[in-house]
Write a protein that holds these residues in place. Structure first.
Motif, short mmCIF file in Angstrom:
data_model
loop_
_atom_site.label_atom_id
_atom_site.label_comp_id
_atom_site.label_asym_id
_atom_site.label_seq_id
_atom_site.Cartn_x
_atom_site.Cartn_y
_atom_site.Cartn_z
N HIS A 152 0.82 -1.21 0.00
CA HIS A 152 0.00 0.00 0.00
C HIS A 152 0.85 1.26 0.00
CE1 HIS A 152 -3.37 -2.59 0.44
NE2 HIS A 152 -3.13 -2.91 1.69
N ALA A 153 2.08 1.16 -0.40
CA ALA A 153 2.94 2.34 -0.41
C ALA A 153 2.37 3.39 -1.36
CB ALA A 153 4.35 1.95 -0.83
N GLY A 154 2.35 4.63 -0.91
CA GLY A 154 1.89 5.71 -1.78
C GLY A 154 0.42 5.62 -2.09
N SER A 155 -0.43 5.47 -1.06
CA SER A 155 -1.87 5.40 -1.30
C SER A 155 -2.34 6.72 -1.92
CB SER A 155 -2.62 5.14 0.00
OG SER A 155 -2.53 6.25 0.88
N PHE A 156 -3.44 6.64 -2.66
CA PHE A 156 -3.94 7.84 -3.35
C PHE A 156 -4.31 8.93 -2.34
CE2 PHE A 156 -5.64 5.34 -7.28
CZ PHE A 156 -4.38 4.86 -7.51
N SER A 157 -4.93 8.53 -1.23
CA SER A 157 -5.34 9.52 -0.24
C SER A 157 -4.14 10.25 0.34
CB SER A 157 -6.15 8.86 0.87
OG SER A 157 -5.43 7.81 1.48
N GLU A 158 -3.05 9.54 0.58
CA GLU A 158 -1.85 10.19 1.10
C GLU A 158 -1.21 11.10 0.06
OE1 GLU A 158 -0.40 10.29 4.09
OE2 GLU A 158 -2.15 9.24 4.88
N LEU A 159 -1.17 10.65 -1.17
CA LEU A 159 -0.55 11.44 -2.23
C LEU A 159 -1.31 12.74 -2.49
CD1 LEU A 159 0.38 8.57 -4.69
CD2 LEU A 159 2.00 10.05 -3.50
N LEU A 160 -2.61 12.73 -2.22
CA LEU A 160 -3.43 13.91 -2.49
C LEU A 160 -3.66 14.77 -1.25
CD1 LEU A 160 -6.10 12.21 -4.79
CD2 LEU A 160 -4.32 13.82 -5.51
N ARG A 161 -3.05 14.41 -0.14
CA ARG A 161 -3.34 15.07 1.13
C ARG A 161 -3.11 16.59 1.06
NH1 ARG A 161 -4.11 13.25 6.15
NH2 ARG A 161 -3.53 11.14 5.55
N GLU A 162 -2.06 17.03 0.37
CA GLU A 162 -1.73 18.45 0.33
C GLU A 162 -2.25 19.16 -0.92
OE1 GLU A 162 -0.39 19.88 2.92
OE2 GLU A 162 -0.28 17.92 3.93
N SER A 163 -2.97 18.44 -1.77
CA SER A 163 -3.47 19.05 -3.00
C SER A 163 -4.71 19.88 -2.72
CB SER A 163 -3.82 17.96 -4.02
OG SER A 163 -2.68 17.31 -4.49
N PRO A 164 -4.96 20.90 -3.54
CA PRO A 164 -6.22 21.65 -3.39
C PRO A 164 -7.40 20.71 -3.57
CG PRO A 164 -4.74 22.72 -4.96
CD PRO A 164 -4.15 21.39 -4.67
N SER A 165 -8.49 20.97 -2.86
CA SER A 165 -9.68 20.14 -3.00
C SER A 165 -10.91 20.96 -2.63
CB SER A 165 -9.61 18.89 -2.13
OG SER A 165 -9.61 19.24 -0.75
N ILE A 166 -12.05 20.56 -3.19
CA ILE A 166 -13.33 21.20 -2.89
C ILE A 166 -14.36 20.09 -2.71
CG2 ILE A 166 -15.09 22.83 -3.64
CD1 ILE A 166 -13.04 24.19 -5.38
N SER A 167 -15.08 20.13 -1.62
CA SER A 167 -16.13 19.14 -1.36
C SER A 167 -17.42 19.55 -2.04
CB SER A 167 -16.36 18.98 0.14
OG SER A 167 -15.23 18.42 0.77
N GLY A 168 -18.16 18.55 -2.52
CA GLY A 168 -19.42 18.81 -3.17
C GLY A 168 -20.56 19.05 -2.20
N LYS A 169 -21.69 19.51 -2.75
CA LYS A 169 -22.88 19.75 -1.95
C LYS A 169 -23.73 18.49 -1.90
CE LYS A 169 -23.11 24.56 -3.62
NZ LYS A 169 -23.92 25.51 -4.42
N PRO A 170 -24.30 18.16 -0.75
CA PRO A 170 -25.18 16.99 -0.67
C PRO A 170 -26.30 17.03 -1.70
CG PRO A 170 -24.65 17.76 1.53
CD PRO A 170 -24.08 18.78 0.58
N ALA A 171 -26.82 18.22 -2.00
CA ALA A 171 -27.93 18.33 -2.94
C ALA A 171 -27.54 17.93 -4.35
CB ALA A 171 -28.46 19.77 -2.94
N TYR A 172 -26.24 17.90 -4.65
CA TYR A 172 -25.80 17.59 -6.02
C TYR A 172 -25.05 16.26 -6.12
CZ TYR A 172 -27.42 21.98 -7.92
OH TYR A 172 -28.23 23.00 -8.35
N LEU A 173 -25.23 15.39 -5.13
CA LEU A 173 -24.60 14.07 -5.23
C LEU A 173 -25.13 13.28 -6.43
CD1 LEU A 173 -24.43 13.06 -1.46
CD2 LEU A 173 -22.48 13.42 -3.00
N ALA A 174 -26.38 13.49 -6.79
CA ALA A 174 -26.95 12.80 -7.95
C ALA A 174 -26.77 13.64 -9.21
CB ALA A 174 -28.42 12.50 -7.71
N SER A 175 -25.55 14.16 -9.41
CA SER A 175 -25.22 14.92 -10.62
C SER A 175 -23.81 14.57 -11.04
CB SER A 175 -25.37 16.43 -10.38
OG SER A 175 -24.38 16.89 -9.49
N PRO A 176 -23.42 14.88 -12.29
CA PRO A 176 -22.18 14.32 -12.83
C PRO A 176 -20.90 14.95 -12.29
CG PRO A 176 -23.75 14.86 -14.58
CD PRO A 176 -24.24 15.50 -13.33
N TYR A 177 -19.85 14.15 -12.38
CA TYR A 177 -18.47 14.60 -12.17
C TYR A 177 -17.66 14.01 -13.31
CZ TYR A 177 -17.09 9.87 -10.96
OH TYR A 177 -16.83 8.53 -11.04
#
Length: 804
Positions: free
Chosen positions: A27-52
């Motif tokens: 499990h070396a270099g898991s995706f979650s660890e590699l992205l820990r310091e990257s910019p990120s934006i969480s989605g809105k619950p109301a739009y979970l049923a919409s595309p990404y």
């Protein structure tokens, strides 16, 4: 997440049948660890049923933010989601199910979606369960495949036994218009390869393949079946895993998908390469995106707009598609326009150039030009081309002159004279075709469709006229650069004539606007009747009344020949200001008129669709059941309006339009801006970067290069609200420029310009500024009229002067 209801082959039987043994995953270099310091934006619950979208240049994946893969899209009905590696689709998606301690967990959608510039994650939890699950995914650069990583976290105090099932759903099928190039879609078949723990599927009629599998041996396989597929000729197959998770620990399963349009071996090699190198591939892509963020890096007091600008640079990279045998270029929009357009590129590439993404600019122009020459052969620029090479529309009228303008703007930034020579013949041929084949009455205004897709709007359109004038103006400058002086004068004379005639023959004093079009009374009457039906259907009584008044006046005072008409108040009536064609008096009037046709997100595509209150609704866009732009407010018209306002010295009004667009940023898809504001149409759109980069880079910061002369002119036009602003690492030819702007309480501006090269820097000053200016690193060169220019070629130039 769906529960899978069919048998699986257990590992004990599988080992006997296939001769494999379990592997111990690392499990070396898991995706979650590699992205820990990257910019990120969480989605809105109301739009979970919409595309990404999980973006990539050789593949991409589209699903819903809740982790599901519904049938979405209209270009190929229900098929625009899933995993695509153009010119084919690989998979419709996948389903999963979970048992904890032998008890199935209820099917659940993810409770949280997080978007990163180059990746995404979905997160699940269940009431009363000490298990949390997440799915992380990205598409490696230059590879036709996807990497996935599932994480299972035990948040309880006792060990958990988790049974996890993964069902992949293939759908090897051609892109839109595949039938035009002989792409035959057959039924998929699949088999399991124990040597690499991977399922491989192939199309029944074409050499299309997809392979998918995990980085650990499964405890069983889910046999291939057709009961779990969506529409199409696909097949489903998968895996079952048994996990022992101690308290406070996390188990991970990594998956990879690889595709090929030629051989099974190629698909399997891609799949295995992604599986084995996923961590380093993600790290590389993460670092590349960080470098993109550092180009044309904006810092302003408006943090929401600053974040939107940063992410639009990421969005721009999402739009790049490389298709072997066809080419590489900027596509228009995801999910329904993942192919190439002439006009979308002609807007977008100016923005790409201003944010330092130059390579794809030249690749896209090369692709559009080569296909246009192959299909049309007369300089006409294509409108729309699928990723299999089939051209759907050989070109609307505006796209040909806009190509000339694009080439000129890119040349200003690159300084590459060979680039000018390479496309000059296309420009000459195109302008000849434009006037010879499309100006039947010889009045200088070509007839035909422009940007508005309204039936019957194909006479003398205002946007076609504006872009034709600009095309000849820019072609004149290109010809002069290449020593074609006679042709330059010829083009310049026509551009000058068209500018004057647009101001006189398209202007409507009654409406304070340029006309939608010039046409005959008969054409106008037909369009009025259609427009009345449209306005009445949308319950816009003010528009019905205005249209009926226009119709009655027309019937009372008929005229032969053609004349200007204001019927729809389409956004294109603002193109004379976007191109700087309108004289100042008309421009100020028209810009104020345009503000009536807005809502909190921007400018209506068709003005008669606005509310009588000028559009106060800031909620979700309610589109029709069939995909349509009726009633739409879009980013392109709003961006055009921002450019237009700046052209006439109104940066505060331009900023207002940028802020309107910013309201739709992350409205539905975190980190993105929809094509139709705030949440309709394409979830990401290439020309959005034009709408922000041109007003900010070229106008607010006033960066106007002449790279061929190693000269950069800086003439800021900063909004009052931006008293401190900087734009760093702007790429211009072989140079890099940073501009730092500060205004104090006495309205004294300090402008510091830093460059890596030793080019000439030029800052113009009016007479008042020239009298009080102080400079370091440059010379103040006065002009006879009292104005001045500060010029220097040092690495750093600083000037202090009063705001005018």
């Amino acid at each position: 997440m769906n529960t899978l209801k069919f048998a699986f082959i257990p590992l004990t039987s599988l080992a006997l049948l296939l001769g494999c043994s379990p592997e111990v995953p690392g499990h070396a270099g898991s995706f979650s660890e590699l992205l820990r310091e990257s910019p990120s934006i969480s989605g809105k619950p109301a739009y979970l049923a919409s595309p990404y979208v999980t973006p990539g240049d050789r593949a991409y994946m589209v699903g819903h933010q809740d982790g599901s893969f519904p049938e979405i899209g209209w270009h190929i009905p229900g098929e625009m989601g899933g995993i695509w590696a153009h010119p084919i689709k690989l998979m419709d998606g996948f389903q999963t199910s979970i048992e904890v301690g032998g008890n199935p967990l209820p099917p659940a959608d993810s409770t949280r979606f997080v978007n990163y510039p180059m990746a995404n994650s979905h997160h699940w939890s269940w009431d009363g369960q000490p298990l949390r699950m997440s799915r992380w995914q990205f598409v490696p650069d230059h590879l036709p495949g996807v990497a996935l990583e599932y994480e299972f976290e035990n948040t309880g105090e006792e060990a958990l036994t988790v049974e996890f099932s993964f069902l992949g759903q293939t759908d090897l099928r051609p892109t839109w218009l595949g039938e035009r190039t002989g792409m035959a879609d057959g039924r998929d078949s699949a088999y399991y390869d124990s040597g690499i723990n991977a399922w491989t599927a192939r199309d029944g009629q074409s050499p299309w393949y997809v392979a998918f599998g995990p980085n650990r041996a499964p405890d069983g396989i889910l046999p291939a079946n057709r009961d779990s597929i969506q529409r199409g000729e696909g097949i489903a197959a998968g895996y079952r895993f048994s996990l022992k998770i101690r308290p406070g620990e996390t188990e991970r399963i990594r998956m990879a998908v690889g595709g090929s349009t030629s051989t099974e071996a190629a698909a399997r090699q891609v799949q295995q390469s992604i599986l084995e190198e996923a961590s380093s591939l993600l790290e590389s892509k993460r670092d590349r995106y960080a470098e993109l963020a550092g180009r044309s890096k904006l810092t302003v007091p408006d943090t929401a707009l600053q974040q939107a600008f940063e992410w639009l640079k990421y969005n721009s990279d999402w739009m790049i598609q490389e298709v072997p045998g066809i080419g590489t270029g900027v596509t228009a929009g995801i999910p329904d326009y993942p192919w190439w357009f002439g006009v979308d590129s002609e807007y977008a590439l100016r923005g790409y150039m201003a944010v330092g993404q130059q390579e794809v600019v030249f690749q896209t122009i090369r692709l559009i030009d080569s296909v246009s020459r192959a299909v049309n052969g007369n300089g006409r620029i294509i409108h729309e081309m699928s990723t299999n090479g089939a051209v759907f529309n050989p070109g609307n009228i505006n796209e040909t002159p806009q190509f000339a303008s694009l080439i000129w703007h890119i040349y200003r930034w690159s300084g590459d004279r060979d680039f000018l020579r390479r496309y000059f013949q296309t420009i000459r041929d195109g302008l000849d075709w434009l006037m010879r084949e499309n100006d039947g009455d010889g009045n200088g205004f070509p007839d035909g469709f422009g940007m508005m897709e309204i039936h019957g709007l194909d006479s003398e359109m205002i946007d076609v006229a504006s872009y034709t004038q600009a095309g000849f103006d820019h072609a004149s400058r290109i010809a002069a650069e290449l020593g074609e002086e006679d042709l330059s004068r010829q083009y310049a004379a026509l551009a000058s004539e068209l500018k004057a005639r647009i101001n006189s023959e398209f202007w409507s004093e009654r409406y304070g606007s340029f006309a939608d079009f010039r046409g005959t009374d008969q054409q106008a009457l037909r369009l009025i009747e259609d427009a009345i039906v449209r306005a009445d259907t949308l319950d816009k009584p003010w528009a019905v009344a205005e249209l009926e008044t226009t119709r009655n006046a027309l019937l009372r005072n008929p005229q032969p020949g053609v004349r200007p008409f204001v019927l729809h108040h389409n956004w294109v009536v603002n193109t004379p200001m976007e191109m700087g064609i309108a004289d100042s008096a008309k421009a100020y009037t028209a810009l104020e008129t345009a503000r009536k046709f807005t809502n909190p997100f921007g400018v209506f595509v068709t003005g008669i669709d606005r509310d009588e209150s000028a559009g106060s609704d800031s909620g979700s866009f309610k589109g029709s059941s069939a995909f349509s732009y009726t009633g739409a407010v879009m980013t392109l018209p709003t961006g055009v309006q921002a450019v237009a306002e700046n052209n006439y010295g109104r940066p505060d009004q331009a900023l207002d339009y940028l802020r309107r667009m910013t309201r739709s940023f992350s409205y539905a898809l975190p980190g993105s801006m929809y094509e139709v504001s705030p949440d309709y149409g394409m979830i990401a759109q290439a020309w959005n970067i034009y709408a922000f980069a041109v007003p900010i880079v070229e106008q607010f910061f006033g960066i106007s290069p002449r790279a061929s002369d190693r000269l950069i002119r800086i003439d800021p036009l900063m909004p009052e609200d931006w008293d401190v602003a900087s734009l760093e690492n702007v790429s211009i030819g072989g140079n890099t420029l940073s501009v730092y702007y500060e205004e104090d309480e006495r309205q004294t501006i300090t402008l510091r310009v830093v460059q890596k090269g030793d080019w000439d820097l030029e800052i113009p000053l009016d007479a008042q500024q020239a009298r009080r200016a102080r400079t370091e690193g440059g010379q103040l060169l006065p002009n006879p009229d009292g104005t001045a220019v500060v010029r220097g070629s040092d690495r750093e130039l600083t000037i202090t002067y009063p705001r005018n």
